[in-house]
Design a protein around this motif. Structure first.
Motif, PDB file in Angstrom:
ATOM      1  N   SER A 256      -5.041  -4.883   0.873  1.00 52.67           N
ATOM      2  CA  SER A 256      -4.062  -3.807   0.873  1.00 52.67           C
ATOM      3  C   SER A 256      -4.583  -2.675   1.750  1.00 52.67           C
ATOM      4  O   SER A 256      -5.777  -2.372   1.733  1.00 52.67           O
ATOM      5  CB  SER A 256      -3.842  -3.316  -0.567  1.00 52.67           C
TER       6      SER A 256
ATOM      7  N   CYS B  28       0.878  -5.490  -1.630  1.00 50.49           N
ATOM      8  CA  CYS B  28      -0.153  -4.748  -2.313  1.00 50.49           C
ATOM      9  C   CYS B  28      -1.052  -5.877  -2.690  1.00 50.49           C
ATOM     10  O   CYS B  28      -0.993  -6.766  -2.245  1.00 50.49           O
ATOM     11  CB  CYS B  28       0.430  -3.963  -3.397  1.00 50.49           C
TER      12      CYS B  28
ATOM     13  N   SER C  14       3.196  -9.610   4.675  1.00 51.46           N
ATOM     14  CA  SER C  14       3.483  -8.199   4.433  1.00 51.46           C
ATOM     15  C   SER C  14       4.436  -7.679   5.496  1.00 51.46           C
ATOM     16  O   SER C  14       4.382  -8.105   6.658  1.00 51.46           O
ATOM     17  CB  SER C  14       2.177  -7.398   4.452  1.00 51.46           C
TER      18      SER C  14
ATOM     19  N   SER D 296      -0.307  -5.288  -7.790  1.00 50.12           N
ATOM     20  CA  SER D 296       0.340  -4.318  -6.913  1.00 50.12           C
ATOM     21  C   SER D 296       0.542  -3.008  -7.665  1.00 50.12           C
ATOM     22  O   SER D 296       0.826  -3.010  -8.861  1.00 50.12           O
ATOM     23  CB  SER D 296       1.694  -4.871  -6.434  1.00 50.12           C
TER      24      SER D 296
ATOM     25  N   SER E  33       5.609  -9.482  -0.532  1.00 50.99           N
ATOM     26  CA  SER E  33       5.762  -8.064  -0.240  1.00 50.99           C
ATOM     27  C   SER E  33       7.237  -7.718  -0.295  1.00 50.99           C
ATOM     28  O   SER E  33       8.098  -8.580  -0.100  1.00 50.99           O
ATOM     29  CB  SER E  33       5.198  -7.772   1.155  1.00 50.99           C
TER      30      SER E  33
ATOM     31  N   ALA F  40       0.638  -0.849   0.000  1.00 46.44           N
ATOM     32  CA  ALA F  40       0.000   0.000   0.000  1.00 46.44           C
ATOM     33  C   ALA F  40       0.804   1.069   0.000  1.00 46.44           C
ATOM     34  O   ALA F  40       1.560   1.062   0.813  1.00 46.44           O
ATOM     35  CB  ALA F  40      -0.506  -0.297   0.824  1.00 46.44           C
TER      36      ALA F  40
ATOM     37  N   SER G 144      -2.084  -7.251   4.907  1.00 49.82           N
ATOM     38  CA  SER G 144      -1.270  -6.077   4.595  1.00 49.82           C
ATOM     39  C   SER G 144      -1.101  -5.241   5.850  1.00 49.82           C
ATOM     40  O   SER G 144      -2.001  -5.180   6.698  1.00 49.82           O
ATOM     41  CB  SER G 144      -1.949  -5.260   3.489  1.00 49.82           C
TER      42      SER G 144
ATOM     43  N   SER H 249      -4.938  -3.877  -4.869  1.00 56.21           N
ATOM     44  CA  SER H 249      -3.930  -3.034  -4.234  1.00 56.21           C
ATOM     45  C   SER H 249      -4.318  -1.570  -4.390  1.00 56.21           C
ATOM     46  O   SER H 249      -4.915  -1.174  -5.394  1.00 56.21           O
ATOM     47  CB  SER H 249      -2.559  -3.291  -4.875  1.00 56.21           C
TER      48      SER H 249
END
Length: 439
Positions: free
Chosen positions: A407, A39, A305, A146, A254, A20, A356, A96
């Protein structure tokens, strides 16, 4: 210190997020993890969801949720409060989201990628309100998972980079002004095998933002997982050949960028879903990284993440990792020189299947907090920093969002000096905006 931990974003900080994520205009420097950012991710490579997952929040989701916080050192009682979510449909699965001022009007906008080979731009109309109809849509590669934001060509306008998982590429969308992008002929660049996330940062110190891409190396993570590094050739152009890559722990969903050892060179961190480890790759100084096995540190089960920020205020960037299988977050304090505890990190409970994570000071006490998108409980858990990198977690406080948030990004969407939350929701096909109304 590679300054990248204050959100907008940032994955550009926005945080890299699984990124994100947004960046500082004109620099490409992420403002919060970035790229943070994980994402989204292709559902075809996700562990199976339980029956019934993805239902809309019940009536409780319409209530204001508030959390009373301990008094701060001045004796003032602070109340964290988010308004009920406002949802914006993108008409397809939202994988995302990233935050950045795309049209230069001083208001942070949203970029969202979904399954239909496109990136959707939601321009902020003021007050954190976005248009709901006739959204600008730009074609990219297949099944983008993403998106990250940064000024890739140095013209002072924020650009987009999108990961196209089945195509093994990233697409770069250069801002034409006013938050518009070319609709045809967009350049795509090789980005390894089964890429899952992208982060933006100046990896070789030449003043041009580069790309780090996490590669699963097969939809079932059966290959050799790596991070690919794409060096900016100038003007937002990247090499058209397979980029150099570096081994990481198995199944990286990630990648995040920050200067972990305080040498002025940004380093890389990835979580390995199938290894229960995070990999730390320290920069050689020229945008290359050591070959062979990187340093790996134990976290929880099935990490998806990672976000980076100075959680205990000692000037060294720490790590926060979302662990999907045991519904937790691991916090790893930087011991110096980019090293972390080899085992037994601090652990905090969150919602179900956290996907996330992002870092930012949500209650304006100058201590970075955590926001975690939980993909099966359909909410965002907020963990407030109590100082020294410990978090208020009894019980965790969560805020309803759409179905299957993959995300989360953080930014001040309505310009009131308080950071707000945004999630990209895969099953409901929308983004949820939660405005911070804390007093």
């Amino acid at each position: 210190m590679f300054a990248k931990r204050a959100i907008l974003i940032g994955t550009a900080l926005l945080c890299l997020l699984p990124a994100a994520c947004s960046v500082k205009p004109g620099t490409g420097t992420p403002l919060c993890p970035g790229p943070d950012p994980v994402c989204g991710t292709d559902m075809s490579v996700m562990p199976p969801m339980p029956d019934g997952m993805g239902g809309a929040p019940d009536g409780a989701g319409m209530m204001d949720l508030r959390m009373d916080l301990p008094k701060d050192m001045s004796g003032i009682l602070t109340m964290l409060d988010f308004a009920p979510m406002v949802s914006y449909s993108i008409g397809q699965r939202a994988n995302s989201v990233a935050i950045g001022d795309l049209n230069g009007d001083g208001k942070p906008d949203l970029a969202v990628v979904g399954i239909s080979s496109s990136v959707i731009v939601l321009l902020n109309q003021g007050g954190g309100i976005f248009l709901k109809d006739h959204l600008p849509t730009y074609s990219v590669g297949r099944n983008p998972v993403s998106v990250a934001i940064g000024d890739l060509d140095g013209d002072g306008k924020l650009d987009l980079v999108v990961v196209n998982q089945p195509d093994n590429t990233v697409t770069v969308l250069l801002n034409q002004g006013g938050g518009t992008f070319l609709k045809n002929g967009l350049p795509s660049y090789p980005a390894g095998s089964t890429p899952s996330a992208v982060a933006i940062g100046d990896l070789n110190g030449d003043g041009k933002p580069d790309l780090a891409v996490a590669d699963l190396s097969g939809t079932s993570c059966t290959g050799s997982p790596v991070v690919s590094v794409l060096i900016n050739q100038g003007g937002g152009i990247f090499p058209g050949v397979n980029p150099p890559n570096y081994a990481v722990a198995n199944c990286p969903y990630s990648v995040s960028i920050d200067d972990l050892n305080d040498d002025g060179k940004p380093d890389l961190v990835t979580p390995g879903e199938l290894s229960d480890r995070v990999s730390v790759l320290l920069n050689n100084g020229d945008g290359s990284f050591p070959m062979g096995d990187p340093a790996r540190y134990a976290v929880g089960s099935m990490p998806l993440s990672v976000a980076i920020g100075d959680l205990n205020g000692d000037g060294k960037p720490d790590l926060a990792v979302s662990n999907s299988s045991d519904n937790s977050v691991s916090v790893l304090m930087n011991l110096g020189k980019g090293t972390f505890p080899s085992n037994n990190p601090s652990t905090y409970r969150v919602g179900t299947y956290p996907y996330s994570i992002a870092i930012a000071d949500l209650n304006n006490d100058s201590k970075p907090d955590l926001a975690v998108a939980n993909s099966r409980s359909n909410d965002v858990t907020v963990l407030l920093n109590q100082g020294s990198g410990t978090f208020l977690n009894k019980p965790p406080t969560s805020y309803p969002v759409g179905s299957a948030p993959y995300s989360v990004a953080i930014g001040d969407l309505n310009g009131d000096g308080k950071l707000d939350l945004v999630t990209a929701n895969t099953v409901s096909g929308d983004v949820s905006v939660l405005i911070n109304t804390s007093k």
